[in-house]
Motif scaffolding. Sequence first.
Motif, PDB file in Angstrom:
ATOM      1  N   LYS A  48       0.787  -1.139   0.041  1.00  0.00           N
ATOM      2  CA  LYS A  48       0.009   0.046   0.090  1.00  0.00           C
ATOM      3  C   LYS A  48       0.761   1.145   0.029  1.00  0.00           C
ATOM      4  N   TYR A  54      -3.205   4.211  -2.529  1.00  0.00           N
ATOM      5  CA  TYR A  54      -3.708   2.983  -3.454  1.00  0.00           C
ATOM      6  C   TYR A  54      -2.752   2.100  -3.411  1.00  0.00           C
ATOM      7  N   TYR A  55      -2.767   0.831  -3.588  1.00  0.00           N
ATOM      8  CA  TYR A  55      -1.998  -0.315  -3.764  1.00  0.00           C
ATOM      9  C   TYR A  55      -1.171  -0.217  -4.978  1.00  0.00           C
ATOM     10  N   ASP A  84      -9.791  -3.521  -6.997  1.00  0.00           N
ATOM     11  CA  ASP A  84     -10.831  -3.324  -5.684  1.00  0.00           C
ATOM     12  C   ASP A  84     -10.814  -4.392  -4.599  1.00  0.00           C
ATOM     13  N   PRO A  87      -7.987  -3.654  -0.947  1.00  0.00           N
ATOM     14  CA  PRO A  87      -8.106  -2.837   0.298  1.00  0.00           C
ATOM     15  C   PRO A  87      -9.269  -3.949   1.018  1.00  0.00           C
ATOM     16  N   ASP A  90      -6.841  -6.707   2.688  1.00  0.00           N
ATOM     17  CA  ASP A  90      -5.810  -6.052   3.491  1.00  0.00           C
ATOM     18  C   ASP A  90      -6.208  -5.564   4.663  1.00  0.00           C
ATOM     19  N   SER A  91      -7.201  -6.422   5.427  1.00  0.00           N
ATOM     20  CA  SER A  91      -7.938  -5.799   6.636  1.00  0.00           C
ATOM     21  C   SER A  91      -7.318  -6.254   7.662  1.00  0.00           C
TER      22      SER A  91
END
Length: 104
Positions: A48, A54-55, A84, A87, A90-91
């Motif tokens: 990130k 953004y990644y 999309d 994100p 990647d929590s």
Amino acid sequence: MSQFETLNKIIADLYDDALPLHNRIINFLYAMMGVVWFDRGTVLFFRKNEHAGYYEKHSSISINWEKDEDFVKKYNSYYCHVDDTLPVMDSPYPVIFKSSTFFN
């Protein structure tokens, strides 16, 4: 060897740090070809960009993409920025999502 044992060996080999990560992923992709048919594969590593929000692709390991390098370049320059799923995946907590949210 049963299919279950084969999959367990593939996973165990992926985590065996006696080989460099690059080699383990190449071996994993070729081993998976014996279980599930596909003609080419890629494992992508993203990071990130906190400043830009953004990644971005950090690196990738691929097999059998040599003849379609233009497609890979197009993905790298455009699509990986708008992916999309990153994100959500990647929590810091478990996530449940509907696959049709991403793959409609």
